[in-house]
Scaffold this active site. Structure first.
Site, PDB file in Angstrom:
ATOM      1  N   CYS A 129      51.312  69.527  33.388  1.00 33.41           N
ATOM      2  CA  CYS A 129      51.402  69.519  34.853  1.00 33.41           C
ATOM      3  C   CYS A 129      50.043  69.755  35.518  1.00 33.41           C
ATOM      4  CB  CYS A 129      52.407  70.564  35.320  1.00 33.41           C
ATOM      5  SG  CYS A 129      52.172  72.217  34.627  1.00 33.41           S
ATOM      6  N   HIS A 278      50.751  73.821  41.925  1.00 32.87           N
ATOM      7  CA  HIS A 278      49.504  74.226  41.269  1.00 32.87           C
ATOM      8  C   HIS A 278      48.306  73.743  42.074  1.00 32.87           C
ATOM      9  CE1 HIS A 278      51.935  75.449  38.013  1.00 32.87           C
ATOM     10  NE2 HIS A 278      51.587  74.592  37.077  1.00 32.87           N
TER      11      HIS A 278
END
Length: 367
Positions: A129, A278
């Protein structure tokens, strides 16, 4: 358009739930849906297109008559059951790291290397990710300037560790707030309605849990230390080199996705008390001379990413602004003052979407 028989392994988890939503809102041609989970999830129901569908227990017969199987249940499950799915003639799209670096397995970000899907043998890997979010900004710059290496620090939300981590952050945050308002926190009750001071005493390490003391706090269960009001420079397990496995993924996976065997990445991954999305601070060195103007032009035209770069007006990417959004955002673009032919930038993205579920569905759309 043909309808596909789809299975989601890990349908009740954080990524599995996002897969359901992405398939529905992108109108993916699902002829039938088979949600699959562990024995703990068996019998629960999920909703898809206004229909309630029971979760089935994972087993050797789970892939009968399945066309596409999305795996989002962790490495051990993928290692055991991806081969089973492939033997049943299903195409597996795997979100774990188990098969990513296998030479015969395409590792795909559709905006970067969609053509690699054509070489699949029944299995396509979804990237890490953090790697996915970072490369969404780095690759358009590479196409213009030719990237050599990067230095990066990631700021990774707890949802990357699953629903248990989300619950733990909620619990610890609530307990810490309660602790600051209780007589036991610092021996003095605080005025709950007063404005917080920047120099206020921090919450007790006990996080307000019954029976905890400053000397003996209630232990964290998901992470090695409490995550609320804290930062952990520790994502995944440590290697002998001192890096973590997560930190090496950006170099190793970046080389494969961008077809750059000499690409180097020195990364420090940090878990932060953010629920979702993120962010990565990147310092990149390129082969060609760089300019901010050409960099901004390339980023503004790139698919899947938005240029949000007006720092004088306090406009830059933030986790809150990309949560639930398909596109990543990049900003703080500037010439790096410490690298030759260097650019610095900041990129944020919803790791449950571009870092997992959305990217997986985009891969399926290429098939």
């Amino acid at each position: 358009m043909k309808g596909y028989h789809v299975a989601i392994i890990g349908a009740t988890g954080a990524v599995g739930q996002e897969l359901l939503r992405v398939l529905e809102r992108r109108n993916f041609p699902v002829a039938s849906l088979r949600p699959i989970g562990s024995s703990r999830s068996t019998g629960k129901s999920i909703r898809f297109r206004d229909e309630s569908i029971r979760v089935q227990e994972l087993g050797s017969e789970s892939f009968d008559k399945i066309d596409i199987a999305f795996f989002s249940a962790g490495g051990e499950i993928s290692r055991k059951y991806v081969p089973v799915a492939c033997q049943a003639d299903a195409i597996a799209i795997d979100n774990s790291s188990v098969f990513r670096m296998e030479s015969h397995v395409p590792l795909v970000i559709p905006e970067i290397n969609a053509e690699d899907v054509r070489g699949h043998r029944g299995l396509i890997a979804n990237p890490n990710c953090t790697t996915a979010v970072a490369l969404m900004a780095l690759y358009p710059l590479h196409r213009v300037f030719g990237v050599r290496r990067i230095f990066a620090a990631s700021y990774q939300a707890v949802s990357g560790s699953g629903t248990r981590a989300i619950d733990e952050l909620k619990r610890q945050t609530k307990s810490a707030v309660l602790a600051t308002a209780s007589p036991s926190a610092g021996g003095q009750e605080r005025e709950s309605r007063s404005e917080p001071s920047a120099f206020a005493e921090p919450p007790s390490p006990s996080y307000g849990e019954p029976g905890a003391t400053a000397d003996k706090p209630i232990p964290a269960t998901v992470y090695p230390h409490p995550i609320a009001f804290n930062l952990l420079p520790h994502v995944d397990s440590f290697l002998e080199s001192g890096y973590t496995r997560e930190e090496m993924k950006m170099q190793n996976e970046g080389r494969k996705i961008m077809h750059l065997p000499e690409f180097c990445a020195s990364v420090t991954c940090v878990r932060v008390p953010v629920y979702r999305a993120h962010s990565v601070a990147v310092n990149a060195e390129f082969e060609q001379p760089v300019s901010v103007e050409r960099a901004r032009e390339a980023l503004a035209k790139a698919p899947g990413i938005e240029l949000i770069d007006e720092p004088q007006s306090n406009r830059y990417p933030m986790p809150l602004n990309v949560t639930g959004k398909d596109n990543c955002q990049v900003g703080r673009v500037r010439v790096d003052c410490a690298l030759e032919n260097g650019l610095s930038f900041w990129v944020s993205g919803d790791q449950l979407l571009k870092g997992a579920a959305l990217n997986a569905v985009q891969i399926a759309e290429l098939l």
